[in-house]
Motif scaffolding. Sequence first.
Motif, PDB file in Angstrom:
ATOM      1  N   TYR A  11       0.853  -1.187   0.000  1.00 21.61           N
ATOM      2  CA  TYR A  11       0.000   0.000   0.000  1.00 21.61           C
ATOM      3  C   TYR A  11       0.890   1.237   0.000  1.00 21.61           C
ATOM      4  O   TYR A  11       1.881   1.301   0.730  1.00 21.61           O
ATOM      5  CB  TYR A  11      -0.883  -0.006   1.256  1.00 21.61           C
ATOM      6  N   VAL A  12       0.543   2.190  -0.844  1.00 25.43           N
ATOM      7  CA  VAL A  12       1.303   3.439  -0.913  1.00 25.43           C
ATOM      8  C   VAL A  12       0.316   4.591  -0.854  1.00 25.43           C
ATOM      9  O   VAL A  12      -0.683   4.591  -1.576  1.00 25.43           O
ATOM     10  CB  VAL A  12       2.089   3.524  -2.255  1.00 25.43           C
ATOM     11  N   THR A  13       0.537   5.544   0.030  1.00 28.92           N
ATOM     12  CA  THR A  13      -0.309   6.726   0.033  1.00 28.92           C
ATOM     13  C   THR A  13       0.495   7.928  -0.430  1.00 28.92           C
ATOM     14  O   THR A  13       1.566   8.213   0.096  1.00 28.92           O
ATOM     15  CB  THR A  13      -0.970   6.983   1.410  1.00 28.92           C
ATOM     16  N   LEU A  14      -0.020   8.589  -1.470  1.00 25.19           N
ATOM     17  CA  LEU A  14       0.634   9.774  -2.003  1.00 25.19           C
ATOM     18  C   LEU A  14      -0.144  10.980  -1.482  1.00 25.19           C
ATOM     19  O   LEU A  14      -1.189  11.338  -2.024  1.00 25.19           O
ATOM     20  CB  LEU A  14       0.626   9.747  -3.537  1.00 25.19           C
ATOM     21  N   SER A  15       0.331  11.556  -0.398  1.00 27.65           N
ATOM     22  CA  SER A  15      -0.361  12.741   0.129  1.00 27.65           C
ATOM     23  C   SER A  15       0.682  13.813   0.424  1.00 27.65           C
ATOM     24  O   SER A  15       1.496  14.083  -0.443  1.00 27.65           O
ATOM     25  CB  SER A  15      -1.215  12.363   1.340  1.00 27.65           C
ATOM     26  N   THR A  16       0.685  14.420   1.611  1.00 25.59           N
ATOM     27  CA  THR A  16       1.723  15.442   1.858  1.00 25.59           C
ATOM     28  C   THR A  16       3.103  14.794   1.774  1.00 25.59           C
ATOM     29  O   THR A  16       4.041  15.380   1.270  1.00 25.59           O
ATOM     30  CB  THR A  16       1.540  16.128   3.228  1.00 25.59           C
ATOM     31  N   GLY A  17       3.217  13.579   2.267  1.00 26.58           N
ATOM     32  CA  GLY A  17       4.430  12.776   2.065  1.00 26.58           C
ATOM     33  C   GLY A  17       4.040  11.497   1.354  1.00 26.58           C
ATOM     34  O   GLY A  17       2.965  11.421   0.753  1.00 26.58           O
ATOM     35  N   ILE A  18       4.907  10.493   1.414  1.00 26.97           N
ATOM     36  CA  ILE A  18       4.531   9.172   0.917  1.00 26.97           C
ATOM     37  C   ILE A  18       4.625   8.190   2.075  1.00 26.97           C
ATOM     38  O   ILE A  18       5.689   8.043   2.679  1.00 26.97           O
ATOM     39  CB  ILE A  18       5.452   8.696  -0.230  1.00 26.97           C
ATOM     40  N   GLY A  19       3.511   7.562   2.404  1.00 22.99           N
ATOM     41  CA  GLY A  19       3.508   6.525   3.427  1.00 22.99           C
ATOM     42  C   GLY A  19       3.305   5.185   2.754  1.00 22.99           C
ATOM     43  O   GLY A  19       2.806   5.121   1.627  1.00 22.99           O
ATOM     44  N   SER A  20       3.674   4.119   3.414  1.00 25.94           N
ATOM     45  CA  SER A  20       3.435   2.814   2.818  1.00 25.94           C
ATOM     46  C   SER A  20       3.370   1.731   3.872  1.00 25.94           C
ATOM     47  O   SER A  20       3.808   1.920   5.014  1.00 25.94           O
ATOM     48  CB  SER A  20       4.516   2.487   1.785  1.00 25.94           C
ATOM     49  N   GLY A  21       2.813   0.617   3.487  1.00 28.27           N
ATOM     50  CA  GLY A  21       2.709  -0.540   4.371  1.00 28.27           C
ATOM     51  C   GLY A  21       2.777  -1.809   3.553  1.00 28.27           C
ATOM     52  O   GLY A  21       2.377  -1.821   2.386  1.00 28.27           O
ATOM     53  N   LEU A  22       3.295  -2.864   4.163  1.00 32.44           N
ATOM     54  CA  LEU A  22       3.543  -4.108   3.440  1.00 32.44           C
ATOM     55  C   LEU A  22       2.704  -5.250   4.013  1.00 32.44           C
ATOM     56  O   LEU A  22       2.748  -5.498   5.221  1.00 32.44           O
ATOM     57  CB  LEU A  22       5.020  -4.506   3.572  1.00 32.44           C
ATOM     58  N   VAL A  23       1.956  -5.914   3.155  1.00 34.09           N
ATOM     59  CA  VAL A  23       1.292  -7.161   3.549  1.00 34.09           C
ATOM     60  C   VAL A  23       1.924  -8.250   2.692  1.00 34.09           C
ATOM     61  O   VAL A  23       1.707  -8.291   1.480  1.00 34.09           O
ATOM     62  CB  VAL A  23      -0.231  -7.104   3.326  1.00 34.09           C
ATOM     63  N   LEU A  24       2.767  -9.074   3.313  1.00 35.51           N
ATOM     64  CA  LEU A  24       3.541 -10.064   2.561  1.00 35.51           C
ATOM     65  C   LEU A  24       3.057 -11.464   2.904  1.00 35.51           C
ATOM     66  O   LEU A  24       2.957 -11.825   4.076  1.00 35.51           O
ATOM     67  CB  LEU A  24       5.037  -9.911   2.879  1.00 35.51           C
ATOM     68  N   ASP A  25       2.725 -12.232   1.879  1.00 36.66           N
ATOM     69  CA  ASP A  25       2.180 -13.571   2.063  1.00 36.66           C
ATOM     70  C   ASP A  25       1.047 -13.584   3.094  1.00 36.66           C
ATOM     71  O   ASP A  25       0.998 -14.445   3.974  1.00 36.66           O
ATOM     72  CB  ASP A  25       3.296 -14.556   2.462  1.00 36.66           C
ATOM     73  N   GLY A  26       0.177 -12.596   2.978  1.00 38.24           N
ATOM     74  CA  GLY A  26      -1.018 -12.556   3.814  1.00 38.24           C
ATOM     75  C   GLY A  26      -0.838 -11.983   5.207  1.00 38.24           C
ATOM     76  O   GLY A  26      -1.793 -11.911   5.976  1.00 38.24           O
ATOM     77  N   LYS A  27       0.394 -11.573   5.537  1.00 39.74           N
ATOM     78  CA  LYS A  27       0.636 -11.031   6.892  1.00 39.74           C
ATOM     79  C   LYS A  27       1.167  -9.609   6.819  1.00 39.74           C
ATOM     80  O   LYS A  27       2.003  -9.298   5.966  1.00 39.74           O
ATOM     81  CB  LYS A  27       1.686 -11.890   7.607  1.00 39.74           C
ATOM     82  N   LEU A  28       0.706  -8.775   7.733  1.00 43.15           N
ATOM     83  CA  LEU A  28       1.252  -7.427   7.839  1.00 43.15           C
ATOM     84  C   LEU A  28       2.710  -7.538   8.279  1.00 43.15           C
ATOM     85  O   LEU A  28       3.007  -8.132   9.311  1.00 43.15           O
ATOM     86  CB  LEU A  28       0.445  -6.628   8.864  1.00 43.15           C
ATOM     87  N   TYR A  29       3.627  -6.987   7.474  1.00 45.55           N
ATOM     88  CA  TYR A  29       5.048  -7.101   7.783  1.00 45.55           C
ATOM     89  C   TYR A  29       5.511  -5.847   8.533  1.00 45.55           C
ATOM     90  O   TYR A  29       5.408  -4.731   8.027  1.00 45.55           O
ATOM     91  CB  TYR A  29       5.855  -7.271   6.491  1.00 45.55           C
TER      92      TYR A  29
END
Length: 318
Positions: A134-152
């Motif tokens: 997941y990538v959010t392009l807003s005032t900055g760039i935030g992101s999050g990883l869900v790898l093989d079904g798990k939040l990393y």
Amino acid sequence: MDKQPKMIVGVDLGGTKIATGLLDASGRMLARSQKATAGLKSSEEVIQAIVDTITEVSGEYEIAGVGLASPGAVDTRRGIIRNGVNLPGWNGISLQAELEKRLQVPAKLINDANAAAWGEYVYGAGRGAQSMVYVTLSTGIGSGLVLDGKLYLGTSSFAGELGHTVVNPNGALCGCGQRGCWETYASGTAIARQASEAAAAAAEGMTQMTALAEAEGVPLSAKHVFQAAAMNDKLAQETLEQVIHYTGLGLMNIIHSFNPDCIVIGGGVSRAGAAFFEPLRGKTGELVMEPYRGTYAIKPAELKDDVGIIGAAALFVE
Ligand SMILES: [Zn+2]
């Protein structure tokens, strides 16, 4: 006799407000409460305000857990916010333990970008994916990883600061101290900055972009760049071309690093719709190595303003 199903609570702790929602297991929001943080003078007052919003939305329901999303460095495993929200006396407080003690339910803390990632994975555009970034392009760039079904989360729960991966070592100075971080090219703020620089350097000094902003009496923003590009403003189109190039580079790095089947893009910039996503899909396809082509989808986020609440609550969904 069937027992009444348990509900879950999500809290989005921001710099200006605490927003809290009561959700059922399908992600439907049944109640919502909000409190401004201005005027709260101590961590005790902030914690009490959080507890008040939770009590307010919970009503008579039995609660399975409370998830809380916060910006900044959130240590999920230890249940503390290291730094993030600009609230008095806040850093290093064991907020998870405080909430569990006062509410007598399990609580979890999470960084807001990770919450959004998990929310999109469980209830939004990432449903059914195996690995999703997941990538959010807003005032900055935030992101999050869900790898093989798990939040990393990584060793200290700080994984996923992809906005601060460098795409140009000679680029603009970033708030983190490095030069040419991805977010200095592809965040909403960065799009506006590049457009202003292009307009200032142009012979006429005025383009459709600046005219649109002036007509609204507001500073030039990413929205005006997309509007002007749609009106065939050349400078806006060139600016967007550069933005798409760097956004594609960032996605290429993600695809080569994690081989996700799904990339979900949220934040204000994603609201530009097809004018953003179509050229971005094309550019990313050109940039990635051949074996990766056709292995991933790039999708706009589905959850809107309440993504923090929904994602934090979703931590309690099996
Ligand atoms: Zn940076």
